[in-house]
Design a protein around this motif. Structure first.
Motif, PDB file in Angstrom:
ATOM      1  N   ARG A  78      59.119 -24.323  30.246  1.00 27.46           N
ATOM      2  CA  ARG A  78      58.906 -25.020  31.512  1.00 27.46           C
ATOM      3  C   ARG A  78      58.008 -24.251  32.477  1.00 27.46           C
ATOM      4  O   ARG A  78      57.620 -24.784  33.513  1.00 27.46           O
ATOM      5  CB  ARG A  78      60.243 -25.290  32.193  1.00 27.46           C
ATOM      6  CG  ARG A  78      61.199 -26.153  31.382  1.00 27.46           C
ATOM      7  CD  ARG A  78      62.366 -26.573  32.247  1.00 27.46           C
ATOM      8  NE  ARG A  78      63.382 -27.293  31.481  1.00 27.46           N
ATOM      9  CZ  ARG A  78      64.420 -27.910  32.053  1.00 27.46           C
ATOM     10  NH1 ARG A  78      64.554 -27.886  33.364  1.00 27.46           N
ATOM     11  NH2 ARG A  78      65.314 -28.534  31.311  1.00 27.46           N
ATOM     12  N   ARG A  97      54.477 -37.973  30.683  1.00 26.86           N
ATOM     13  CA  ARG A  97      54.529 -38.194  32.134  1.00 26.86           C
ATOM     14  C   ARG A  97      55.977 -38.415  32.596  1.00 26.86           C
ATOM     15  O   ARG A  97      56.394 -37.886  33.630  1.00 26.86           O
ATOM     16  CB  ARG A  97      53.675 -39.410  32.506  1.00 26.86           C
ATOM     17  CG  ARG A  97      52.177 -39.193  32.458  1.00 26.86           C
ATOM     18  CD  ARG A  97      51.452 -40.525  32.546  1.00 26.86           C
ATOM     19  NE  ARG A  97      50.009 -40.386  32.560  1.00 26.86           N
ATOM     20  CZ  ARG A  97      49.249 -40.525  33.647  1.00 26.86           C
ATOM     21  NH1 ARG A  97      49.816 -40.811  34.810  1.00 26.86           N
ATOM     22  NH2 ARG A  97      47.937 -40.401  33.592  1.00 26.86           N
ATOM     23  N   LEU A 100      57.927 -35.056  32.446  1.00 34.74           N
ATOM     24  CA  LEU A 100      57.543 -34.176  33.537  1.00 34.74           C
ATOM     25  C   LEU A 100      58.105 -34.670  34.874  1.00 34.74           C
ATOM     26  O   LEU A 100      58.617 -33.885  35.670  1.00 34.74           O
ATOM     27  CB  LEU A 100      56.017 -34.069  33.619  1.00 34.74           C
ATOM     28  CG  LEU A 100      55.348 -33.286  32.490  1.00 34.74           C
ATOM     29  CD1 LEU A 100      53.833 -33.447  32.559  1.00 34.74           C
ATOM     30  CD2 LEU A 100      55.724 -31.806  32.548  1.00 34.74           C
ATOM     31  N   ALA A 101      58.009 -35.974  35.110  1.00 34.29           N
ATOM     32  CA  ALA A 101      58.531 -36.537  36.358  1.00 34.29           C
ATOM     33  C   ALA A 101      60.035 -36.296  36.475  1.00 34.29           C
ATOM     34  O   ALA A 101      60.547 -35.995  37.563  1.00 34.29           O
ATOM     35  CB  ALA A 101      58.227 -38.032  36.430  1.00 34.29           C
ATOM     36  N   GLY A 102      60.741 -36.389  35.352  1.00 29.58           N
ATOM     37  CA  GLY A 102      62.182 -36.166  35.351  1.00 29.58           C
ATOM     38  C   GLY A 102      62.566 -34.725  35.587  1.00 29.58           C
ATOM     39  O   GLY A 102      63.730 -34.426  35.871  1.00 29.58           O
ATOM     40  N   HIS A 103      61.585 -33.826  35.463  1.00 30.25           N
ATOM     41  CA  HIS A 103      61.835 -32.404  35.690  1.00 30.25           C
ATOM     42  C   HIS A 103      61.037 -31.880  36.883  1.00 30.25           C
ATOM     43  O   HIS A 103      60.810 -30.670  37.006  1.00 30.25           O
ATOM     44  CB  HIS A 103      61.499 -31.598  34.433  1.00 30.25           C
ATOM     45  CG  HIS A 103      62.411 -31.882  33.278  1.00 30.25           C
ATOM     46  ND1 HIS A 103      62.300 -33.019  32.500  1.00 30.25           N
ATOM     47  CD2 HIS A 103      63.463 -31.191  32.768  1.00 30.25           C
ATOM     48  CE1 HIS A 103      63.234 -33.004  31.557  1.00 30.25           C
ATOM     49  NE2 HIS A 103      63.946 -31.917  31.700  1.00 30.25           N
ATOM     50  N   SER A 104      60.613 -32.808  37.726  1.00 27.51           N
ATOM     51  CA  SER A 104      59.865 -32.457  38.951  1.00 27.51           C
ATOM     52  C   SER A 104      58.639 -31.613  38.648  1.00 27.51           C
ATOM     53  O   SER A 104      58.316 -30.650  39.355  1.00 27.51           O
ATOM     54  CB  SER A 104      60.790 -31.714  39.932  1.00 27.51           C
ATOM     55  OG  SER A 104      61.891 -32.514  40.296  1.00 27.51           O
ATOM     56  N   GLN A 105      57.936 -31.982  37.563  1.00 24.00           N
ATOM     57  CA  GLN A 105      56.721 -31.283  37.173  1.00 24.00           C
ATOM     58  C   GLN A 105      55.578 -32.285  37.053  1.00 24.00           C
ATOM     59  O   GLN A 105      55.794 -33.493  37.132  1.00 24.00           O
ATOM     60  CB  GLN A 105      56.941 -30.533  35.846  1.00 24.00           C
ATOM     61  CG  GLN A 105      58.010 -29.462  35.923  1.00 24.00           C
ATOM     62  CD  GLN A 105      58.260 -28.784  34.591  1.00 24.00           C
ATOM     63  OE1 GLN A 105      57.457 -28.885  33.670  1.00 24.00           O
ATOM     64  NE2 GLN A 105      59.382 -28.094  34.473  1.00 24.00           N
ATOM     65  N   ARG A 106      54.374 -31.777  36.831  1.00 25.98           N
ATOM     66  CA  ARG A 106      53.217 -32.646  36.763  1.00 25.98           C
ATOM     67  C   ARG A 106      52.150 -32.034  35.865  1.00 25.98           C
ATOM     68  O   ARG A 106      52.185 -30.843  35.563  1.00 25.98           O
ATOM     69  CB  ARG A 106      52.635 -32.870  38.157  1.00 25.98           C
ATOM     70  CG  ARG A 106      52.081 -31.573  38.769  1.00 25.98           C
ATOM     71  CD  ARG A 106      51.649 -31.768  40.193  1.00 25.98           C
ATOM     72  NE  ARG A 106      51.028 -30.544  40.718  1.00 25.98           N
ATOM     73  CZ  ARG A 106      50.642 -30.395  41.976  1.00 25.98           C
ATOM     74  NH1 ARG A 106      50.820 -31.380  42.845  1.00 25.98           N
ATOM     75  NH2 ARG A 106      50.077 -29.268  42.374  1.00 25.98           N
ATOM     76  N   THR A 219      45.029 -32.799  40.691  1.00 27.17           N
ATOM     77  CA  THR A 219      45.936 -32.977  39.552  1.00 27.17           C
ATOM     78  C   THR A 219      45.590 -34.265  38.826  1.00 27.17           C
ATOM     79  O   THR A 219      44.879 -35.117  39.324  1.00 27.17           O
ATOM     80  CB  THR A 219      47.409 -33.048  39.998  1.00 27.17           C
ATOM     81  OG1 THR A 219      47.604 -34.201  40.794  1.00 27.17           O
ATOM     82  CG2 THR A 219      47.809 -31.804  40.781  1.00 27.17           C
TER      83      THR A 219
END
Length: 220
Positions: A78, A97, A100-106, A219
């Motif tokens: 991560r 996508r 990543l969204a579910g893990h507050s990432q991008r 991004t």
């Protein structure tokens, strides 16, 4: 947390070489989905047994199988990474996508390596890979005795490298991965890179591009 970067491009465009170099330069984890699949085949895992006949004919594995292999790796890495050749399809991109969204990432940057088809065919004929450390490159890169320059293992031609398989993979890329590239291009999240230049020149250009994107806060 480090950036999350994607390298896309047709087979033999240099994703493996450039992906590893970029990851090393930025201190990131690196994943080659192709190497991960070939390792699963060699280890005889259930996923490997399912993937083996597909890889032998130069095809791409299903989105579901790829997701099941990728997700554990994402969970363990991560802190920032470079993905080589993933996502290959719109469905895989949706999966990434969503994860990543579910893990507050991008996704921070997507680089597309561009090489003419005729050049890719020449590269395929010269490409070799080490089964021990998964280094890949050209025959001219090998150390004495055909050894891997990274770990000294006995490098050789990849099991899926043939002209027939390359043409099949290229067609698959054009059909399934080109829409992914177009998706990122449409939202301004893609940077195209001429990957016909010498390896060091391409690597330097990619690194500068990624550093600028991260600095500017752009991004995908």
């Amino acid at each position: 947390m480090g950036p999350h970067l994607i390298l896309l491009g047709p087979p033999a465009s240099g994703k493996g070489t450039q992906g590893r170099r970029l990851a090393e330069s930025l201190g990131l984890s690196y994943l080659s989905t192709g190497a991960l699949l070939r390792e699963a085949v060699e280890n005889g895992t259930p996923a490997g047994k399912e993937a083996e006949p597909i890889l032998e004919r130069g095809g791409y594995v299903s989105d579901e199988l790829m997701g099941s292999i990728i997700e554990p790796w994402l969970e363990k890495n991560r802190e920032g990474w470079v993905l080589d050749g993933f996502p290959r399809t719109i469905a895989q991109d949706d999966f990434l996508r969503g994860w990543l969204a579910g893990h507050s990432q991008r996704i921070d940057a997507v680089i597309s390596l561009e090489v003419p088809k005729e050049d890719l065919i020449e590269r395929i004929e010269r490409r070799v890979e080490c089964p021990d450390c998964r280094w890949s490159g050209q025959k001219s890169d090998l150390a004495g005795g055909g050894r891997c320059p990274k770990c000294g293992g006995e490098a050789g031609r990849r099991m899926d490298d043939s002209l027939e398989n390359f043409l099949s993979r290229f067609d698959e890329f054009s059909l399934h991965t080109s829409p992914v590239i177009e998706r990122y291009a449409s939202v301004g999240g893609l940077t195209a890179c001429d990957a016909t230049a010498p390896v060091d020149t391409v690597a330097e250009g990619i690194l500068k591009t990624v550093q600028r994107i991260i600095t500017d806060g752009q991004t995908a």
